[in-house]
Structure formats: structure tokens, C-alpha cells
Design a protein around this motif. Structure first.
Motif, PDB file in Angstrom:
ATOM      1  N   TYR A  42       7.627   3.703   3.810  1.00 46.86           N
ATOM      2  CA  TYR A  42       7.139   4.032   2.469  1.00 46.86           C
ATOM      3  C   TYR A  42       6.630   2.776   1.773  1.00 46.86           C
ATOM      4  O   TYR A  42       5.598   2.794   1.089  1.00 46.86           O
ATOM      5  CB  TYR A  42       8.270   4.663   1.653  1.00 46.86           C
ATOM      6  N   PHE A  43       7.373   1.683   1.928  1.00 48.19           N
ATOM      7  CA  PHE A  43       6.960   0.421   1.323  1.00 48.19           C
ATOM      8  C   PHE A  43       5.610  -0.028   1.867  1.00 48.19           C
ATOM      9  O   PHE A  43       4.720  -0.424   1.105  1.00 48.19           O
ATOM     10  CB  PHE A  43       8.021  -0.646   1.609  1.00 48.19           C
ATOM     11  N   VAL A 218      14.628   6.286  -1.470  1.00 47.88           N
ATOM     12  CA  VAL A 218      13.421   6.101  -0.657  1.00 47.88           C
ATOM     13  C   VAL A 218      12.189   6.030  -1.545  1.00 47.88           C
ATOM     14  O   VAL A 218      11.314   5.167  -1.371  1.00 47.88           O
ATOM     15  CB  VAL A 218      13.290   7.241   0.379  1.00 47.88           C
ATOM     16  N   GLN A 219      12.105   6.941  -2.517  1.00 50.18           N
ATOM     17  CA  GLN A 219      10.948   6.948  -3.393  1.00 50.18           C
ATOM     18  C   GLN A 219      10.930   5.719  -4.299  1.00 50.18           C
ATOM     19  O   GLN A 219       9.865   5.212  -4.650  1.00 50.18           O
ATOM     20  CB  GLN A 219      10.928   8.227  -4.220  1.00 50.18           C
ATOM     21  N   THR A 220      12.113   5.232  -4.673  1.00 49.77           N
ATOM     22  CA  THR A 220      12.170   4.018  -5.485  1.00 49.77           C
ATOM     23  C   THR A 220      11.646   2.820  -4.709  1.00 49.77           C
ATOM     24  O   THR A 220      10.866   2.010  -5.234  1.00 49.77           O
ATOM     25  CB  THR A 220      13.609   3.751  -5.947  1.00 49.77           C
ATOM     26  N   ILE A 221      12.066   2.703  -3.454  1.00 49.02           N
ATOM     27  CA  ILE A 221      11.568   1.611  -2.610  1.00 49.02           C
ATOM     28  C   ILE A 221      10.067   1.743  -2.389  1.00 49.02           C
ATOM     29  O   ILE A 221       9.346   0.748  -2.317  1.00 49.02           O
ATOM     30  CB  ILE A 221      12.339   1.581  -1.278  1.00 49.02           C
ATOM     31  N   SER A 222       9.594   2.991  -2.304  1.00 53.94           N
ATOM     32  CA  SER A 222       8.159   3.196  -2.143  1.00 53.94           C
ATOM     33  C   SER A 222       7.394   2.745  -3.380  1.00 53.94           C
ATOM     34  O   SER A 222       6.212   2.406  -3.297  1.00 53.94           O
ATOM     35  CB  SER A 222       7.862   4.675  -1.864  1.00 53.94           C
ATOM     36  N   PRO A 226       3.972  -0.866  -4.309  1.00 53.32           N
ATOM     37  CA  PRO A 226       2.848  -1.209  -5.176  1.00 53.32           C
ATOM     38  C   PRO A 226       3.030  -2.497  -5.959  1.00 53.32           C
ATOM     39  O   PRO A 226       2.043  -3.137  -6.317  1.00 53.32           O
ATOM     40  CB  PRO A 226       2.774   0.006  -6.123  1.00 53.32           C
ATOM     41  N   VAL A 227       4.285  -2.883  -6.238  1.00 45.12           N
ATOM     42  CA  VAL A 227       4.508  -4.167  -6.921  1.00 45.12           C
ATOM     43  C   VAL A 227       3.919  -5.292  -6.083  1.00 45.12           C
ATOM     44  O   VAL A 227       3.138  -6.125  -6.575  1.00 45.12           O
ATOM     45  CB  VAL A 227       6.016  -4.407  -7.157  1.00 45.12           C
ATOM     46  N   PHE A 228       4.268  -5.305  -4.803  1.00 52.85           N
ATOM     47  CA  PHE A 228       3.744  -6.340  -3.906  1.00 52.85           C
ATOM     48  C   PHE A 228       2.274  -6.115  -3.601  1.00 52.85           C
ATOM     49  O   PHE A 228       1.532  -7.074  -3.365  1.00 52.85           O
ATOM     50  CB  PHE A 228       4.569  -6.372  -2.623  1.00 52.85           C
ATOM     51  N   GLY A 229       1.839  -4.858  -3.608  1.00 51.36           N
ATOM     52  CA  GLY A 229       0.435  -4.573  -3.372  1.00 51.36           C
ATOM     53  C   GLY A 229      -0.452  -5.145  -4.465  1.00 51.36           C
ATOM     54  O   GLY A 229      -1.470  -5.796  -4.189  1.00 51.36           O
ATOM     55  N   TYR A 230      -0.057  -4.919  -5.711  1.00 47.62           N
ATOM     56  CA  TYR A 230      -0.845  -5.455  -6.822  1.00 47.62           C
ATOM     57  C   TYR A 230      -0.722  -6.970  -6.927  1.00 47.62           C
ATOM     58  O   TYR A 230      -1.682  -7.650  -7.310  1.00 47.62           O
ATOM     59  CB  TYR A 230      -0.416  -4.792  -8.130  1.00 47.62           C
TER      60      TYR A 230
END
Length: 704
Positions: A42-43, A218-222, A226-230
């Protein structure tokens, strides 16, 4: 024999009650490994997906395409899902789910690498500029070549960019974005099995009371992805696209310029490698895990059920492994689909989420661009703020929603009310965004006159004035300069500048006649490269915008996990995987694909000045009408959510009727089993009295 089984069972229960109670909440080791692997997957997929959205502006500028076309590229991910999701959800649930997820992760990584490929094929990025440095001199060529006023107003000045008539179409970037499109489609195909098969796998083998918490984790980790994506997008946006291949001293633009393109391709290589690594753990997981005791098969007798529950060596029960029968599964697909779509609660839930996903996807896709255009922030800063401030609020909200649902043991109706309430409060807060607006920056000939009077008056001829009538200027160029009077001019030529000094970003334009028109006081009449900064009033509003954005995002995301569990609990267990798959299919087909396209098309209508491609034709937008941008962007987002609230009223009525129907069925079945349960209870009490007798010998009990 039955009496002996009952005796043994009751005896073990008395002796090991504490152990059984502690084991009830235990989690199988393989389930823990699956949770970790699914969280990493998910991450990875969230990181690459958010990085795609962070590079939207970069891709527009690099390939010279409008927003609606970048919306098609962004929506192509959902097209990949559309191709296979129904079949993957249905057939994948009956096959080896972890290995299917692993194959999907590999496809995602290949698609991410394919997106980056055009950078290594296309030529170097050509900046649209009229400044040409001289290597051996500090003086540049004059930005204002002499000509007659007639020819200048005709706008027939040839392009400053080097001519590439030979092989122009071959080197054109028009065909290169096709690779990005295909790569994103492949990403969509690979992502398909992760959510429906992963969530159903957890819900099948986790304790019922823990399933919501696990899915919430799981959804929280997903959302951390986006934090690292942005942040990755912010880092890459600071690096010039052709870093290592050009002399950075010759680059005349900064990351805040509308023509700046960062190293967008670098982030895709990093995201692809991470996604490839996420596939590894799934190859080592089994097809099925031990079943929790409360999810035993319905054909077990009460004696068998109690035997299994009270067993000291068996907390779970394995499902029997059966070879898959594809022909039988295919024949059952259509009847199963009809049964699912015949559930009115599920259909209304689909409609509500489709409309809200249209609002959410359109808003998130163009929010960094909105921050750039409306508040004058750079691409790098907009992505940084999204990653460090906005996305963590969503992660905390989703996790908190799962904790609330577990702590207060919310049922179907409770989860529905909680999700609706948080969405409504977030909606009311979002209305305040309409008041946090900035005025258009002053650009001569577009948002202001050459004398400094504000007002939209852009036409092709409005770019020309008496102050630049002696120059042969092109109306197509976008090479902005900032006059000392605080007004931005479209190009040095249109600013009436006759000379320049310095080199690269330190170039200073002198004797700019148009600067004197809005600044009658004597001065140097100079201009610097790039647009003028936004007004102080806009800088003061921006922190309030970000604070309100964080608060509304947190409140809305609180209802994310309860809303998702409502989907899982309102359908039959055997339809779970298919329901999740159809839900994902519907939301991505009717929201994920069209939302970025029509949001982008509407945003394009607010463009005031378009760029032009080297080979001709309209390119990316250079400047927007910020007031109109705010109205159409926020108005469309809030309008869609308003419509969804009316459907929620119908949904509540259907859900209440559905619950009453289920209670009636349970009551009818309960009356039929009441007599047998009483007999079992009487037998149990008799057995306890027998075991507690003084002649009871533990060695005589049956060992399980």
C-alpha cells in the motif's frame, strides 16, 4: 459418547478459561507477516500514485500539453484497473491471493519505469526565452530589435527559439507522453489485486473485532505513502530536468518560474524500485491461514463447534484446500453479480462514493497546482506542504476513525452516522475556502494595463503599447520580467527594454520604456528576470488556507475507515471480494477516469496566456485568472459533495430497512434453535456438577 465429549469440553473450559480468553485476541504469525507486506505494498503504490500527482505541472510543461490532457494521463491509471478488476476480484479470491498481489506489484514497478523512459529518448528541454547570453562578454543581444510599428503590431516576429524545421515532428514531445500514458495504464493493471484481495484476506482470517483496526492500520500506512511521494516530488522539482547534461550557470529561470521543469523522471525510478521490492514478501505467504473460531463453517453441529472453541491446542480452524474449478467459477459469476447488484444499500453506497470520489480526486489532483497558481508558491514548496502538513492530517484521521470504531463497537448504522457526520462538518469548513482568495497579479496587457490600472483586458493586441512599438515583439513568447514598478511584463521586448547586462539568472534589463508608463517618478527603468512576487496580503492569507485545509482534511478522513467497514458489513460474506472489486471498479471508472479530465478542462477555461510549442501549436498554460480558477475549482468540488448528501438521506432509509429485515430473519431462526440451545445448556450444567465432584480425576478426562 456425546456425554463424554461434553464432560471433557466443560472440564477443559474450567481449567483453561484464562488461557482461552488471552488467545482469543491472538494474531497468527503469518497474518502479521501479511499485514506488514500488504502495508508495504500500500505504501509503495500510494507513493508512486502521489508522486504522479506531484509531477502534473512538470509533465504539462515538459510535454507542452494542457490540463485536460494531463487529466487523461492521470485517469489512465483507472483505465488499467477497469480492464481487469472485476475478474481479478472474483477469480483471484478463489486462487492464491498473496502470489497474485506479488505479480501485481511487479507490473506496477514496470509501469513506473516506463513512465520515466521518455526522458532518455526525448531531446534536451528547450526553455522559451528571448535572452541569449554571450560567452565572451557581459553584454547580451538587445531584447528589442528595431522595426516599424506596423510589423510589430502584426506580431510577425520570428520565434527566438532555434529553428528545428528538419525533423521537428520526429523530435516533437507530442508522441512522448504516450509512453507516460501506457506506463500509467500498466500501473493500474498491477495495482488491481492489492486492495480487494488484500482487504478480503485480512477480513477472512482476522478476529472479527480486530478486522476494522487492522484495515485501519493498513489504510493509515497507505496514507503515509503520499507523504513521501509528495516530499520526493518536492525534492525532484528543485533539481533541473537536465541536471548533469547542461551548465546550470546558463539557465536563466528559477524553480518558481512557470517554465521550470524539475527532474520528474528521477522520482519515477525511485518509486519503481520501491514497488518492485514490495512484491518479494508475498511469494512466501500461504494461500490460506487458520480461520478464527467464530468464522467456522455453518454446517458444524453445536457439539463440534464447542469442541473446536474449547480446544487448548487449536485456536483456529483451517479451511480445506480444494483445487480451483475455473469452469464452475465462470458459471457462477453472473448469478453472483446479480445477487450483489440486487442489494439496494450497496447500490446507494456506490452512488454516494462515486460522487464523493469525483470531488475528492479532482480536488487532490489539482490542489498543488491551485497552491502554485493562486498563492504564488513554487512547485517544490506546494508539494512539500502537501506532503508534510496535509497528508499527515489525513493519516491521523483515518487511524483515529478505526480506533473510534473499535472502542465504541460501532455497528452498521453507527458507522454510517459517524461517516456522514464527519463528512458534513468537513464540508461546512470547506466553504470557508471561497473567502480565502487572492487577486490576480499585475501582468501588463493581461490583467492590467501598461499604466498600471487593474482589469482583465487580454487580447492579442493588448500586449502591445506605444512604449514597445519600436520593437519587433512576438505575442506568443512567455519570458516574463519584473519591472521595478512591481508590474510583470510578458517579455523583455514587450517591456520596451533596449539593453541588458549580466548573464544567466543575474541578467538585468535596462532602459525599459514601459516601466516608466506606470512609474512616472525618475528611476533606472530596469527589470529583472521572472515574475514579480505576490502581494503581502496574499502571503498573509496563505497560512490560514493551509490551517483550514489541514483541519477539514482531518475531520473528513475520520469517517474513512467506518465508511469502508460499512461497505464490508452490509453484504454477504461470500460476496465480499466481488463487492470490494466492483466498488473499486465503479469509483475508478466513474470518478478516477473522468474527474481529472473534466476538472482539467474547466481549469483550462481560466487560462489567460498560453505557451506555444517549438513546432507550432498551443502548449501549456503560463498564467491563469486566479479568481476564476478559485471559483470553478472550489465550486465544482463543493457542488459534487452537496449532491452526495442528498443521496445519503435515501441511503439511511434503506439501511434502516435492511437492518430491520436482518433482525427479523435472525429472530425467526433464533426461535427454531432456542429449544436445542436450552437442552445444551442443561447438559453443560449437569456436566459441570459431575466434574466438580470430589471423585473427579483429571487423568480420566479426554485429552484433545
Amino acid at each position: 459418547m456425546n456425554k463424554m465429549d461434553t464432560t471433557a469440553t466443560s472440564s477443559w473450559t474450567l481449567e483453561n478459561n484464562a488461557v482461552s480468553s488471552a488467545a482469543k485476541n491472538s494474531c497468527h504469525p503469518n497474518l502479521k507477516m501479511f499485514l506488514a507486506a500488504l502495508s508495504f505494498a500500500y505504501f509503495a503504490k500510494a507513493l508512486s500514485g502521489s508522486y504522479m500527482k506531484s509531477t502534473i505541472t512538470q509533465l504539462e510543461r515538459r510535454f507542452d500539453i494542457p490540463s485536460y490532457l494531463i487529466g487523461i494521463i492521470d485517469g489512465s491509471f483507472e483505465i488499467g484497473n477497469l480492464l481487469v478488476i472485476a475478474f481479478v476480484s472474483y477469480f483471484g479470491a478463489k486462487l492464491h491471493r498473496p502470489k497474485i498481489i506479488a505479480i501485481g506489484c511487479i507490473l506496477m514497478s514496470f509501469g513506473t519505469f516506463l513512465i520515466a523512459m521518455p526522458h532518455f529518448i526525448i531531446g534536451r528541454y528547450k526553455i522559451e526565452t528571448s535572452i541569449r547570453s554571450s560567452v565572451n562578454s557581459t553584454n547580451n543581444l538587445s531584447p528589442c530589435p528595431a522595426s516599424s510599428p506596423e510589423s510589430s503590431r502584426a506580431g510577425d516576429r520570428p520565434s527566438i527559439l532555434p529553428s528545428r524545421a528538419v525533423g521537428c515532428e520526429r523530435e516533437s514531445s507530442v508522441s512522448m507522453w504516450i509512453y507516460v500514458l501506457l506506463g500509467n495504464i500498466l500501473r493500474g493493471i498491477g495495482e488491481t489485486p492489492v486492495q480487494p484481495l488484500g482487504i478480503s484476506y485480512i477480513d477472512d482470517y482476522a478476529q472479527t473485532e480486530n478486522a476494522a483496526l487492522y484495515i485501519g492500520c493498513v489504510q493509515t500506512i497507505s496514507v503515509i505513502g503520499p507523504v513521501f511521494g509528495y516530499l520526493l516530488g518536492s525534492l525532484c522539482a528543485k533539481i533541473y530536468v537536465d541536471v548533469g547534461y547542461v551548465d546550470m550557470e546558463t539557465i536563466t529561470i528559477t524553480p518558481g518560474d512557470a517554465r521550470w521543469v524539475g527532474a520528474w523522471w528521477l522520482g519515477y525510478l525511485i518509486a519503481g524500485a520501491i514497488t518492485l521490492m514490495s512484491a518479494v514478501p508475498f511469494w512466501f505467504l500461504p494461500k490460506s491461514l487458520p480461520m478464527p473460531v467464530e468464522k467456522h463453517d455453518g454446517n458444524c453441529t453445536p457439539e463440534q463447534t464447542r469442541f473446536i472453541k474449547d480446544s487448548p491446542t487449536m485456536e483456529h480452524k483451517f479451511r480445506p484446500e480444494e483445487p480451483p474449478n475455473l469452469h464452475l467459477m465462470a458459471n457462477e459469476f453472473v448469478p453472483t453479480l446479480k445477487s450483489l447488484l440486487g442489494n439496494p444499500v450497496y447500490i446507494v453506497y456506490l452512488c454516494v462514493t462515486i460522487i464523493q470520489f469525483n470531488s475528492l480526486i479532482g480536488m487532490v489532483t489539482y490542489k498543488p497546482k491551485y497552491i502554485e497558481q493562486h498563492y504564488g508558491q513554487s512547485v517544490s514548496k506546494a508539494n512539500f506542504l502537501m506532503g508534510m502538513i496535509n497528508i499527515p492530517a489525513v493519516a491521523v484521521g483515518m487511524f483515529s476513525g478505526g480506533v473510534v470504531m473499535k472502542k465504541y463497537k460501532l455497528g452498521i448504522m453507527g458507522a454510517a452516522k459517524f461517516a456522514f457526520g464527519t463528512s458534513l462538518v468537513g464540508y461546512l469548513l470547506s466553504l470557508l475556502f471561497l473567502a480565502l482568495g487572492c487577486e490576480n497579479s499585475k501582468v501588463a496587457g493581461i490583467t492590467a494595463s501598461y499604466t498600471g490600472a487593474e482589469g482583465l483586458s487580454y487580447q492579442e493586441l493588448s500586449l502591445f503599447s506605444d512604449c514597445n512599438s519600436g520593437c519587433l515583439c512576438s505575442r506568443r513568447e512567455w519570458d516574463p520580467v519584473c519591472g521595478e514598478n512591481g508590474i510583470t511584463y510578458v517579455s523583455p521586448c514587450l517591456a520596451g527594454c533596449t539593453s541588458s547586462s549580466g548573464s544567466g539568472r543575474n541578467t538585468v534589463l535596462d532602459d525599459c520604456r514601459c516601466v516608466a508608463m506606470a512609474n512616472p517618478r525618475p528611476g533606472n527603468l530596469t527589470a529583472t528576470l521572472g515574475q514579480c512576487l505576490r502581494r503581502d496580503s496574499c502571503d498573509k492569507i496563505f497560512p490560514y488556507f493551509m490551517a483550514l485545509s489541514v483541519l477539514s482534511s482531518f475531520i473528513i478522513s475520520l469517517g474513512g475507515t467506518p465508511g469502508f467497514m460499512l461497505l464490508v458489513r452490509c453484504i454477504k460474506p461470500e460476496l465480499k471480494s466481488l463487492a470490494l472489486g466492483i466498488h473499486t471498479l465503479a469509483t475508478r471508472t466513474l470518478a478516477g477516469i473522468p474527474a481529472p479530465i473534466y476538472f482539467g478542462a474547466i481549469i483550462d477555461t481560466t487560462c489567460l496566456k498560453w505557451g506555444y510549442k517549438t513546432c507550432g501549436g498551443r502548449g501549456a498554460c503560463r498564467i491563469y485568472n486566479t479568481s476564476a480558477y478559485r471559483i470553478v475549482y472550489l465550486g465544482l468540488t463543493l457542488g459534487l459533495r452537496t449532491v452526495s448528501f442528498f443521496l445519503c438521506i435515501l441511503g439511511f432509509a434503506l439501511l434502516k430497512r435492511h437492518i430491520k429485515k436482518e433482525e427479523k430473519i435472525a429472530l425467526t431462526n433464533g426461535n427454531a434453535e432456542l429449544e436445542s440451545l436450552r437442552k445444551e445448556e442443561s447438559s453443560s450444567l449437569h456436566c459441570e456438577q459431575f466434574i466438580l465432584g470430589p471423585d473427579c480425576n483429571p487423568d480420566r478426562e479426554t485429552r484433545l
